[in-house]
Write a protein that holds these residues in place. Structure first.
Motif, short mmCIF file in Angstrom:
data_model
loop_
_atom_site.label_atom_id
_atom_site.label_comp_id
_atom_site.label_asym_id
_atom_site.label_seq_id
_atom_site.Cartn_x
_atom_site.Cartn_y
_atom_site.Cartn_z
N UNK A 318 48.54 42.08 52.46
CA UNK A 318 47.11 41.92 52.33
C UNK A 318 46.45 43.12 51.69
N UNK A 319 46.87 44.32 52.10
CA UNK A 319 46.33 45.55 51.50
C UNK A 319 46.60 45.60 50.01
N UNK A 320 47.84 45.29 49.62
CA UNK A 320 48.22 45.36 48.21
C UNK A 320 47.53 44.28 47.38
N UNK A 321 47.26 43.12 47.99
CA UNK A 321 46.53 42.09 47.27
C UNK A 321 45.11 42.55 46.92
N UNK A 322 44.44 43.16 47.89
CA UNK A 322 43.08 43.64 47.64
C UNK A 322 43.08 44.72 46.56
N UNK A 323 44.04 45.65 46.66
CA UNK A 323 44.12 46.73 45.67
C UNK A 323 44.50 46.17 44.30
N UNK A 324 45.51 45.31 44.26
CA UNK A 324 46.02 44.81 42.99
C UNK A 324 45.08 43.86 42.27
N UNK A 325 44.24 43.14 43.01
CA UNK A 325 43.33 42.20 42.38
C UNK A 325 41.90 42.74 42.26
N UNK A 326 41.52 43.63 43.17
CA UNK A 326 40.15 44.15 43.15
C UNK A 326 39.96 45.33 42.23
N UNK A 327 40.86 46.30 42.28
CA UNK A 327 40.70 47.50 41.47
C UNK A 327 40.70 47.21 39.96
N UNK A 328 41.61 46.34 39.43
CA UNK A 328 41.56 46.04 38.00
C UNK A 328 40.23 45.43 37.56
N UNK A 329 39.60 44.67 38.45
CA UNK A 329 38.31 44.07 38.13
C UNK A 329 37.26 45.15 37.86
N UNK A 330 37.23 46.16 38.73
CA UNK A 330 36.27 47.25 38.57
C UNK A 330 36.65 48.11 37.36
N UNK A 331 37.93 48.35 37.18
CA UNK A 331 38.38 49.15 36.05
C UNK A 331 38.05 48.48 34.73
N UNK A 332 38.16 47.15 34.68
CA UNK A 332 37.80 46.40 33.48
C UNK A 332 36.31 46.54 33.18
N UNK A 333 35.50 46.51 34.23
CA UNK A 333 34.05 46.70 34.04
C UNK A 333 33.74 48.08 33.48
N UNK A 334 34.44 49.11 33.98
CA UNK A 334 34.22 50.47 33.48
C UNK A 334 34.63 50.57 32.00
N UNK A 335 35.71 49.90 31.63
CA UNK A 335 36.16 49.92 30.23
C UNK A 335 35.11 49.28 29.33
N UNK A 336 34.58 48.13 29.76
CA UNK A 336 33.56 47.45 28.97
C UNK A 336 32.34 48.34 28.75
N UNK A 337 31.89 49.01 29.79
CA UNK A 337 30.73 49.90 29.67
C UNK A 337 31.05 51.10 28.79
N UNK A 338 32.27 51.64 28.94
CA UNK A 338 32.66 52.81 28.15
C UNK A 338 32.73 52.48 26.67
N UNK A 339 33.18 51.27 26.33
CA UNK A 339 33.22 50.86 24.92
C UNK A 339 31.81 50.77 24.36
#
Length: 433
Positions: A318-339
């Motif tokens: 359960x911990x790894x699911x939250x990390x593996x699915x949640x963190x990339x979502x936020x990281x993708x948002x940061x990439x979009x803003x940085x571009x």
């Protein structure tokens, strides 16, 4: 409505943040779609794009609702079954991929009879993250062998990334970096991660060398685009993507502190992909620095909620699911803003839950449904513990009441016996006097 809200289980804070992002998305999508509405001698009416986005969001919330009903441990087996299906879809995309809204990369396939475009790499990312979490959770009590992990874990990962890389380098790099982060959190031996990173760079270098050797091959057609984007970003030379960046910077500069106002963007008429890849620039132009920072802050709050959810999960999977699915979502948002602000070269990553696009919204909703399901499990366990404590407290109260009644009955019986004894014995009456 109240009954529907009561049926939404799991972390209510995550539900709230997702709803806020989805509700906010309607105004920038409605405004920024004017560029698409004029393409092909269109009338410029963006109502159809707004209704389309509304349908995508509505279906997305249905997906979240149904996915969060499925116990998350079921996804262990589903990830193994889905991986070969992902390979077939990615292979079909490489052969039959289509071009959407002027994008020059074949990353989508058309679903027959429905007419909906589907980006297979987003689905592949979810399957890979769940697959990696399953492996790490399974091996938590065992000593991980590098040889065995190469076959069981890294070979399927590299095969999947090999299908994605030719047409979508940014997505392949994002998935690979997030898997490295997930394996680090899952306590995969760091000494082995060094070899994996080296193997990844070697594979990328080999791919580029093959592209140089066979420049006319359709498989390597995107390599020149990668090189030009990196070169333009590094040297600030005018290039194919320079027009988009310049228009995005003009939009951000025009916004100022408070923005031009909702729907009053000027650059939306000139900025390609204004409703998807560069929607953050339109948001800042219309809502100003305050609006841009507000969106950033909302994603950060969602990130911290994912951290809390991962910390509360009672199982490693359960911990790894939250990390593996949640963190990339936020990281993708940061990439979009940085571009959008030219901190990174153009990548083609959308802003989750805000950018228009059916498949990206739906895949994000699948990930959110699984995360909410993990928090739902914790909520149910906490509720069971609370109900059990209440039942035990009520039972103890009932036992105490019965004991009290029995003691009162015994005392009353002793008093009655004493009265009867005094009445039948005159000597006792004299002594009592």
């Amino acid at each position: 409505m109240k009954e529907l809200v009561n049926n939404l289980k799991g972390d209510r804070v995550i539900w709230s943040f997702v709803a806020l992002l989805a509700l906010f998305s309607f105004m920038p999508v409605f405004s920024a779609s004017s560029n698409l509405a004029y393409l092909g001698h269109g009338t410029g009416n963006t109502i159809s794009y707004l209704l389309k986005h509304l349908a995508h969001i509505f279906i997305g919330f249905i997906i979240i609702y149904w996915v969060h009903k499925v116990p998350f441990h079921y996804y262990r087996g589903i990830s193994k079954i889905a991986l070969p299906i992902v390979w077939l879809l990615l292979g079909y995309t490489m052969i039959k991929g289509t071009v959407i809204a002027g994008a020059n990369a074949s990353r989508w396939i058309q679903i027959p009879f429905i007419g909906i475009s589907f980006q297979t790499s987003t689905f592949a990312a979810i399957v890979l993250f769940v697959f990696t979490a399953r492996y790490l959770a399974k091996k938590r009590e065992e000593k991980i062998s590098f040889k065995d992990s190469l076959i069981e874990l890294w070979l399927p990962i590299f095969i999947t990334l090999g299908f994605i890389l030719p047409s979508n380098f940014s997505t392949a790099a994002l998935i690979f970096s997030m898997i490295l982060m997930l394996t680090f959190v899952g306590k995969y031996p760091i000494k082995y991660l060094g070899f994996i990173i080296g193997a990844g760079f070697t594979a990328l270098l080999l791919f580029v060398l093959l592209a140089k050797a066979f420049p006319d091959s359709h498989l390597f057609s995107r390599v020149n685009t990668w090189e030009s984007r990196i070169e333009n970003f590094r040297t600030n030379k005018p290039g194919e993507d320079d027009y988009q960046i310049e228009k995005a910077k003009i939009a951000i500069a025009s916004g100022g502190i408070y923005g031009l106002g909702p729907g009053k963007s000027v650059q939306k008429h000139f900025l390609p992909q204004s409703s998807s890849d560069f929607i953050y620039a339109i948001i800042v132009e219309e809502w100003g620095l305050m609006g841009g920072l507000g969106i950033l802050f909302l994603y950060l709050l969602l990130f911290f909620r994912f951290v809390i959810a991962a910390h509360k999960a009672n199982s490693l999977f359960g911990k790894l699911l939250v990390v593996g699915l949640g963190f990339p979502m936020i990281f993708q948002a940061m990439i979009n803003m940085a571009v959008a602000v030219e901190l990174l070269p153009v990548t083609g990553q959308t802003l989750p839950l805000i950018s228009s696009g059916g498949s990206s919204i739906w895949m994000t909703c699948i990930a959110l449904g699984i995360i909410i399901n993990v928090t739902k499990k914790e909520e149910e366990i906490a509720q069971e513990i609370s109900d059990k404590a209440k039942r035990e407290a009520a039972l103890q109260k009932l036992i105490d009441k019965q004991l009290e009644e029995e003691n009162e009955a015994e005392n009353e019986a002793e008093e009655n016996y004493s009265i009867q004894d005094n009445a039948g014995n005159p000597m006792n009456a004299v002594l009592n006097k």
